[in-house]
Design a protein around this motif. Structure first.
Motif, short mmCIF file in Angstrom:
data_model
loop_
_atom_site.label_atom_id
_atom_site.label_comp_id
_atom_site.label_asym_id
_atom_site.label_seq_id
_atom_site.Cartn_x
_atom_site.Cartn_y
_atom_site.Cartn_z
N ALA A 1 0.82 -1.22 0.00
CA ALA A 1 0.00 0.00 0.00
C ALA A 1 0.85 1.27 0.00
O ALA A 1 0.34 2.36 -0.17
CB ALA A 1 -0.91 0.00 1.22
N ARG B 1 -2.03 5.45 -4.78
CA ARG B 1 -2.80 4.70 -3.77
C ARG B 1 -4.30 5.07 -3.88
O ARG B 1 -5.14 4.20 -3.90
CB ARG B 1 -2.24 5.03 -2.39
CG ARG B 1 -2.85 4.25 -1.28
CD ARG B 1 -1.96 4.27 -0.04
NE ARG B 1 -1.66 5.61 0.40
CZ ARG B 1 -0.43 6.12 0.50
NH1 ARG B 1 0.63 5.40 0.18
NH2 ARG B 1 -0.26 7.34 0.92
N MET C 1 -5.90 1.85 -5.71
CA MET C 1 -6.02 0.84 -4.66
C MET C 1 -7.28 1.05 -3.83
O MET C 1 -7.78 2.16 -3.70
CB MET C 1 -4.81 0.89 -3.71
CG MET C 1 -3.49 0.60 -4.42
SD MET C 1 -2.13 0.49 -3.24
CE MET C 1 -0.74 0.45 -4.38
#
Ligand SMILES: Nc1ncnc2c1ncn2[C@@H]1O[C@H](COP(=O)(O)OP(=O)(O)OP(=O)(O)O)[C@@H](O)[C@H]1O
Ligand SMILES: [Mg+2]
Length: 227
Positions: free
Chosen positions: A49, A82, A86
């Motif tokens: 992450a 991110r 994600m």
């Protein structure tokens, strides 16, 4: 879509937690990671992450997302990657208590400058269509995790990271949450990596990896999940 190349991590105390892990995760794959407590599963997700940094010498690129070496990105670029690419689901939900369900789910869209209409569709998809105006304290744990899944997937991330997402749920609720997660990631073609201690949860994924002191390897779990 995600490549780990000789990924290592040790904390300041010196003891290595992860050493020289290599693996390729493919788009569309739902992968579970199992392993003893303390072996480094959460550490691994945090590294992927970009919330923690791997040990690396100059020029090393141990984590590559869609061909982009994470080590080459500055903080802003890593944050953008991110946010856009994600989605995260955690055991403790991390749903924001002062926002309605709809506002919680819309957050990744707002942060990415995207239209927020999909938030309502996503709440509908997780079976909470009529409850967008409710607040998190009005929900059960299973419902809260549905919101967390909707929020993790609403901006169609390429990579979904889940750390024991069903750890707080009873087996039946866990099963229905994972069916939902599976359906949604298959619908969007995302790659999802889920850390779990539960064989039943692992059985619902395409592939199970075992993380141990000696490294990472695929392990066989009889897959009883029927679509
Ligand atoms: N910030 C930190 N500083 C120092 N050591 C840490 C830190 N975070 C984790 N560790 C250590 O790294 C090791 C791996 O921790 P991690 O949380 O990744 O394990 P885990 O596999 O997720 O375990 P569990 O199944 O219990 O969640 C542990 O020994 C832990 O004490
Ligand atoms: Mg953990």
């Amino acid at each position: 879509m995600l490549e780990l190349r000789n990924l290592s991590k040790s904390y300041a105390s010196g003891r290595p937690v992860l050493s020289n892990l290599s693996w390729n995760f493919k788009a569309g794959e739902f992968v579970s990671i199992m392993g003893d407590s303390g072996v480094g599963k959460s550490t691994l997700l945090n590294l992927i992450a970009g919330l923690d940094t791997p040990d690396a010498g100059p020029g090393d690129s141990p984590i590559i997302v869609d061909g982009v070496p994470m080590s080459g990105l500055d903080d802003d670029a890593a944050t953008r990657l991110r946010r856009a690419r994600m989605g995260f689901i955690f055991q403790a939900f991390h749903v924001l208590p002062h926002l309605t369900l709809l506002q919680n789910v819309a957050l990744p869209l707002l942060l990415n400058g995207l239209p927020t209409v999909r938030a309502a569709e996503m709440l509908e998809a997780v079976g909470l269509g009529g409850r967008g105006g409710d607040f998190p304290h009005q929900l059960s744990g299973g419902e809260m995790q549905r919101v967390a899944i909707a929020r993790a997937l609403v901006h169609r991330p390429a990579l979904v990271l889940a750390d024991e997402p069903t750890g707080n749920l009873d087996p039946d609720t866990a099963h229905s949450i994972l069916s939902l997660l599976r359906r949604e990631i298959k619908a969007t073609g995302a790659c999802a990596i889920m850390v779990t201690h539960s064989q039943a949860a692992a059985q619902m994924t395409d592939k199970t990896l075992q993380l141990s002191k000696t490294g990472i390897q695929e392990t066989t779990i009889v897959n009883t999940f029927k679509q």
